[in-house]
Design a protein around this motif. Sequence first.
Motif, mmCIF file in Angstrom:
data_model
loop_
_atom_site.group_PDB
_atom_site.id
_atom_site.type_symbol
_atom_site.label_atom_id
_atom_site.label_comp_id
_atom_site.label_asym_id
_atom_site.label_seq_id
_atom_site.Cartn_x
_atom_site.Cartn_y
_atom_site.Cartn_z
ATOM 1 N N LEU A 114 23.057 0.994 -36.079
ATOM 2 C CA LEU A 114 21.867 1.748 -35.806
ATOM 3 C C LEU A 114 20.512 1.205 -36.063
ATOM 4 O O LEU A 114 19.583 1.524 -35.195
ATOM 5 N N MET A 115 20.468 0.332 -36.720
ATOM 6 C CA MET A 115 19.028 -0.180 -37.071
ATOM 7 C C MET A 115 19.051 -1.874 -36.849
ATOM 8 O O MET A 115 19.792 -2.551 -37.285
ATOM 9 N N GLY A 116 17.939 -2.395 -36.144
ATOM 10 C CA GLY A 116 17.752 -3.812 -35.970
ATOM 11 C C GLY A 116 16.379 -4.046 -36.794
ATOM 12 O O GLY A 116 15.833 -3.468 -37.584
ATOM 13 N N ALA A 117 15.936 -5.356 -36.376
ATOM 14 C CA ALA A 117 14.776 -5.708 -37.042
ATOM 15 C C ALA A 117 13.503 -4.977 -36.808
ATOM 16 O O ALA A 117 12.546 -4.841 -37.612
ATOM 17 N N SER A 118 13.557 -4.395 -35.507
ATOM 18 C CA SER A 118 12.462 -3.694 -34.677
ATOM 19 C C SER A 118 12.582 -2.103 -35.129
ATOM 20 O O SER A 118 11.801 -1.658 -34.535
ATOM 21 N N GLY A 119 13.638 -1.839 -35.793
ATOM 22 C CA GLY A 119 13.799 -0.416 -36.163
ATOM 23 C C GLY A 119 14.964 0.237 -35.359
ATOM 24 O O GLY A 119 15.723 -0.551 -35.063
ATOM 25 N N PRO A 120 15.017 1.492 -35.161
ATOM 26 C CA PRO A 120 16.419 2.206 -34.677
ATOM 27 C C PRO A 120 16.608 1.559 -33.187
ATOM 28 O O PRO A 120 15.746 1.299 -32.243
ATOM 29 N N THR A 121 17.686 1.294 -33.084
ATOM 30 C CA THR A 121 18.503 0.819 -31.783
ATOM 31 C C THR A 121 18.210 1.828 -30.798
ATOM 32 O O THR A 121 17.979 1.365 -29.473
ATOM 33 N N PHE A 122 18.315 3.070 -31.110
ATOM 34 C CA PHE A 122 18.565 4.211 -30.254
ATOM 35 C C PHE A 122 17.272 4.894 -30.301
ATOM 36 O O PHE A 122 17.273 6.120 -30.765
ATOM 37 N N SER A 131 28.219 17.316 -42.225
ATOM 38 C CA SER A 131 27.275 17.540 -43.560
ATOM 39 C C SER A 131 28.239 17.223 -45.017
ATOM 40 O O SER A 131 27.388 16.412 -45.935
ATOM 41 N N THR A 132 29.456 17.213 -44.820
ATOM 42 C CA THR A 132 29.963 16.730 -46.231
ATOM 43 C C THR A 132 29.931 15.033 -46.265
ATOM 44 O O THR A 132 29.612 14.839 -47.509
ATOM 45 N N GLU A 133 29.836 14.609 -45.329
ATOM 46 C CA GLU A 133 30.090 12.933 -45.228
ATOM 47 C C GLU A 133 28.527 12.520 -45.778
ATOM 48 O O GLU A 133 28.542 11.822 -46.544
ATOM 49 N N HIS A 134 27.568 13.245 -44.905
ATOM 50 C CA HIS A 134 26.280 12.878 -45.238
ATOM 51 C C HIS A 134 25.999 13.308 -46.873
ATOM 52 O O HIS A 134 25.186 12.294 -47.450
ATOM 53 N N ASN A 135 26.377 14.337 -47.317
ATOM 54 C CA ASN A 135 25.988 14.641 -48.642
ATOM 55 C C ASN A 135 26.612 13.633 -49.751
ATOM 56 O O ASN A 135 26.009 13.193 -50.641
ATOM 57 N N HIS A 136 27.987 13.100 -49.267
ATOM 58 C CA HIS A 136 28.545 12.464 -50.403
ATOM 59 C C HIS A 136 27.784 11.154 -50.362
ATOM 60 O O HIS A 136 27.532 10.374 -51.421
ATOM 61 N N TRP A 137 27.172 10.306 -49.393
ATOM 62 C CA TRP A 137 26.812 9.163 -49.463
ATOM 63 C C TRP A 137 25.239 9.291 -49.694
ATOM 64 O O TRP A 137 24.990 8.090 -50.082
ATOM 65 N N SER A 138 24.647 10.580 -49.340
ATOM 66 C CA SER A 138 23.397 10.544 -50.210
ATOM 67 C C SER A 138 23.512 10.477 -51.727
ATOM 68 O O SER A 138 22.250 10.067 -52.228
ATOM 69 N N GLY A 139 24.485 10.777 -52.298
ATOM 70 C CA GLY A 139 24.720 10.833 -53.800
ATOM 71 C C GLY A 139 25.268 9.362 -54.238
ATOM 72 O O GLY A 139 25.273 9.465 -55.404
ATOM 73 N N THR A 140 24.961 8.400 -53.341
ATOM 74 C CA THR A 140 25.370 7.132 -53.907
ATOM 75 C C THR A 140 24.225 6.071 -53.831
ATOM 76 O O THR A 140 23.161 6.435 -53.208
ATOM 77 N N ASP A 141 24.659 4.795 -54.056
ATOM 78 C CA ASP A 141 23.638 3.825 -54.049
ATOM 79 C C ASP A 141 23.991 2.736 -52.753
ATOM 80 O O ASP A 141 23.734 1.705 -52.759
ATOM 81 N N ASN A 142 24.785 3.161 -51.871
ATOM 82 C CA ASN A 142 25.348 2.422 -51.017
ATOM 83 C C ASN A 142 24.184 1.695 -49.862
ATOM 84 O O ASN A 142 23.470 2.625 -49.460
ATOM 85 N N GLU A 143 24.215 0.404 -50.012
ATOM 86 C CA GLU A 143 22.969 -0.291 -49.132
ATOM 87 C C GLU A 143 23.144 -0.009 -47.711
ATOM 88 O O GLU A 143 21.994 0.167 -47.333
ATOM 89 N N GLY A 144 24.162 0.197 -47.213
ATOM 90 C CA GLY A 144 24.298 0.094 -45.534
ATOM 91 C C GLY A 144 23.655 1.487 -45.202
ATOM 92 O O GLY A 144 22.920 1.808 -44.555
ATOM 93 N N PHE A 145 24.131 2.742 -46.105
ATOM 94 C CA PHE A 145 23.693 3.815 -45.722
ATOM 95 C C PHE A 145 22.093 4.084 -46.009
ATOM 96 O O PHE A 145 21.405 4.705 -45.111
ATOM 97 N N ALA A 146 21.689 3.495 -47.204
ATOM 98 C CA ALA A 146 20.156 3.543 -47.290
ATOM 99 C C ALA A 146 19.308 2.825 -46.266
ATOM 100 O O ALA A 146 18.147 3.247 -45.681
ATOM 101 N N LYS A 147 19.978 1.786 -45.828
ATOM 102 C CA LYS A 147 19.256 0.904 -44.809
ATOM 103 C C LYS A 147 19.313 1.646 -43.469
ATOM 104 O O LYS A 147 18.322 1.831 -42.624
ATOM 105 N N VAL A 149 20.961 4.841 -42.193
ATOM 106 C CA VAL A 149 21.247 6.260 -42.101
ATOM 107 C C VAL A 149 19.704 7.007 -42.558
ATOM 108 O O VAL A 149 19.466 8.009 -41.910
ATOM 109 N N LYS A 150 19.364 6.833 -43.648
ATOM 110 C CA LYS A 150 18.384 7.490 -44.437
ATOM 111 C C LYS A 150 17.066 7.423 -43.613
ATOM 112 O O LYS A 150 16.488 8.618 -43.737
ATOM 113 N N PRO A 151 16.722 6.533 -42.995
ATOM 114 C CA PRO A 151 15.446 6.489 -42.307
ATOM 115 C C PRO A 151 15.584 7.475 -41.100
ATOM 116 O O PRO A 151 14.528 7.535 -40.274
#
Length: 274
Positions: A114-122, A131-147, A149-151
């Motif tokens: 999803l993300m490269g050095a210059s920002g979003p790939t797409f 929604s269930t998936e996103h809500n779950h990972w939003s409640g964690t400190d997962n580094e990949g999700f934060a880097k 998906v969140k942006p």
Amino acid sequence: GASSTSFNRIKLGAFEVTALLAGSRLNDKPRETFGLNASDEDFASLSTANFIPTDRAQNFFTPTVVNTGAELVLFDTGLNPEGITATLAAAGYTPDQVDVVVLTHMHGDHIGGLMGASGPTFANARYVTGSTEHNHWSGTDNEGFAKNVKPLADKMTFLDDGGAVAGGITAMATPGHTPGHMAYMIESDGQRLVLTADACNHYVWALARPDWEVRFDMDKPTAAATRKSLFGMIAADRIPFIGYHMPFPAMGYVEPAGDGFRYVPATYQFLMNG
């Protein structure tokens, strides 16, 4: 050295469906991943019967592009931007042409591109996930999700079981691998195909023995139940499917066999669709 093609395109009604090989990796300790609750003897016996070794496995990473004629829809993004952009290019696409990115779930090998050095790939895409998936990972400190998906939050929309990504593309709740894991039914002009994502991660060890536990399934009993119900439907309706980690080109059928299923790779069926 050994090699294979990096994309496989079929016609599905009025749609074009292109499986993309975004990477491949040798697993030299498959017993640490598959059949955790199986005996070594049963694991070896099933492997031998299916002509595969017990101590090595090849893992494939297969995002899929669906061209509906109105939109270019990409399902999952591989391990990194370099892998997905290279296979897109081989298939004749550029990242800026992607209109929609659908995330089946949030494991790193699905969100890594999803993300490269210059920002979003797409850069021009909107994003869709459960929604269930996103809500779950939003409640964690997962580094990949934060880097990765969140942006993209301002471009993200959410759906539940039965929700539509676009005309002919419908979400199917398939939890267990992750809490909100989704498969997708693709349908055009009466032809159907299921993108099963990680509902099943090996064409023998998880399909033939759906009760065998898989290391990366977060809720193992639910994942087993999902394998039985999802592939039971696919077998009963004789629908082809593309599985994210199936041997490339990752498309086949299943038939009931004992307590599980037998994988039947697709051959020339779709070459005759014009």
